[in-house]
Enzyme design. Structure first.
Site, short mmCIF file in Angstrom:
data_model
loop_
_atom_site.label_atom_id
_atom_site.label_comp_id
_atom_site.label_asym_id
_atom_site.label_seq_id
_atom_site.Cartn_x
_atom_site.Cartn_y
_atom_site.Cartn_z
N HIS A 155 0.83 -1.22 0.00
CA HIS A 155 0.00 0.00 0.00
C HIS A 155 0.86 1.26 0.00
CE1 HIS A 155 -3.47 -2.55 1.19
NE2 HIS A 155 -2.53 -3.19 1.87
N SER A 277 16.70 20.50 -15.30
CA SER A 277 15.56 21.36 -15.62
C SER A 277 16.08 22.67 -16.19
CB SER A 277 14.76 21.61 -14.34
OG SER A 277 14.10 22.85 -14.42
#
Ligand code: ARG
Length: 446
Positions: A155, A277
């Site tokens: 999970h 970036s």
């Protein structure tokens, strides 16, 4: 030039639309179209439909076309529909009357079927070779880092102790199952459609067993009408195998993206292997794995595309089938590129040690604490409840790899057993290349 021209000039727009992308896509098939034609010629001579001399001339002409193709000078001309038409045109221009006999007892329908099957057989084998490399890489990373612990998640919450050995080894075993599916698709693919003509056989006395042997198929596709129906069926099996492999690549890539993030920092790559970036100076991005994930996710839609394209088609040849080629051919190229770049990345992966020393992960040792109590004779549920009380405050004594013994656990990875299964499944991938086959066919020139 159209093979089916009968004195009426076809409307160019119709020809352009129906040829579609085939002039480019069919170039994948050139070599195999020639090899298939060589087998066909040898068979036509064997059953007495062409003379020895015609066979020799046709094999030599086909061989020269093979060489042109290798040199890059064989193209599908603008007014030619597909590779089958181009080869027939070249044969007629090299040999005149003899060249025009090449299409005796066959149709482009069985011709394209045999080309695709030979081409995909080679692509399957090339892909299996790369899967083999990736499998070995996962297994060696697993062996190399088997002592290094990692939190295992369920999970997306820290769950139990895992290890890099278990994580890498899991993806190796994924590939062992992917290779089984690929071998199944290969077995379906490796039967000979040549001689089924347009899908209804021919009155000419063909020897279909001979072309099967020459082309190293496992057997014939017997029923001529089934040969047509099988187009789409074999692609569906291949697409499913490719989708399964794509699922493995995608899930591993997703783990990598997650494990490389600042919050996890379980793994890393050298600066040369990450991207930046244009605005944020600090960024180090795992673009390679994001693109593998994206591209493999698209490939997971392939079985749906094949199923949709072939649903509601009547038996017999339908032109829709032409569109299958590009879907399948592109998927092979995509997957080969993805595996190659993944191998490069894995050669440079950096593993962080002592991850589970972080107190954040203390609770992942609680299940082993329960087991310690169980070993002392306390019923599991009581032990579970007792440890649940301790979870909020406790620092459990850490489990190590050597506490795990059963098969498939961090202390007993069974990588050798997994390799045995994988290697057994790899055995079927071993056919000759188109040039080896062409050379073999030339042995029939007398
Ligand atoms: N380009 C065609 C294909 O891939 C070749 C077969 C053409 N057959 C025909 N009956 N028009 O399906």
């Amino acid at each position: 030039m159209k093979l089916w021209e009968k004195g009426i000039n076809p409307e160019p727009a119709i020809i352009e639309f129906t040829a579609g992308k085939d002039r480019k896509t069919d170039l994948h098939l050139t070599k195999w179209d020639i090899v298939g034609s060589m087998a066909h010629v040898i068979m036509l001579n064997d059953v007495g439909l062409i003379l020895d001399e015609e066979k020799n001339d046709m094999l030599k002409a086909l061989h020269s076309l093979f060489v042109w193709d290798e040199e890059g000078s064989l193209v599908i001309e603008k007014d030619v529909e597909d590779i089958h038409s181009q080869i027939e045109k070249e044969m007629a221009s090299i040999l005149g009357t003899t060249g025009k006999k090449i299409h005796t007892g066959r149709s482009r329908n069985d011709q394209v079927l045999v080309d695709i099957r030979l081409y995909t057989r080679e692509e399957i084998d090339k892909l299996a070779d790369l899967i083999n490399k990736l499998f070995n890489k996962f297994q060696s990373l697993s062996d190399q880092h088997k002592e290094i612990l990692l939190p295992g998640y369920t999970h997306l919450q820290p769950a139990m102790v895992s290890s890099f050995g278990l994580w890498f080894g899991a993806y190796a075993e994924c590939l062992a199952d992917d290779i089984l599916l690929l071998s199944g698709a290969r077995a379906l693919n490796n039967r000979n459609p040549l001689g089924t003509a347009a899908g209804f056989g021919t009155t000419l006395p063909l020897n279909r067993k001979l072309t099967s042997e020459l082309l190293e198929f496992d057997d014939l596709l017997y029923n001529s009408a089934y040969a047509s129906l099988s187009r789409g069926k074999v692609e569906l099996a291949i697409a499913s195998a490719l989708a399964s492999l794509a699922q493995t690549l995608s899930r591993f890539s997703n783990d990598v993206c997650l494990y490389m993030s600042a919050e996890f920092r379980f793994i890393d790559f050298p600066d040369e292997y990450v991207t930046g970036s244009s605005i944020m100076p600090q960024k180090r991005n795992p673009d390679v794995f994001e693109l593998i994930r994206g591209r493999s996710n698209i490939i997971q839609t392939l079985p749906n595309e094949v199923a949709m394209l072939t649903s509601n088609l009547p038996s017999g040849y339908n032109r829709d089938l032409q569109l299958l080629k590009q879907l399948i051919f592109d998927a092979f190229d995509e997957l080969k590129e993805c595996i190659e770049i993944m191998l490069l990345m894995l050669n440079n992966i950096k593993i962080r040690k002592n991850i589970t020393e972080n107190p954040l992960y203390n609770a992942i040792f609680s299940t082993e604490e329960v087991n310690r109590l169980v070993k002392d004779g306390i019923p599991f549920r009581d032990a579970y409840k007792a440890v649940s009380e301790m979870v909020k405050v406790s620092t459990f004594s850490k489990t190590s790899v050597s506490d795990y013994h059963h098969e498939g656990s961090i202390g007993n990875l069974c990588n050798e057993e997994i390799a045995r299964i994988f290697n057994e499944r790899m055995k079927c991938f071993k056919n000759k290349s188109a040039s080896e086959m062409a050379e073999k066919m030339m042995g029939h020139v007398k």
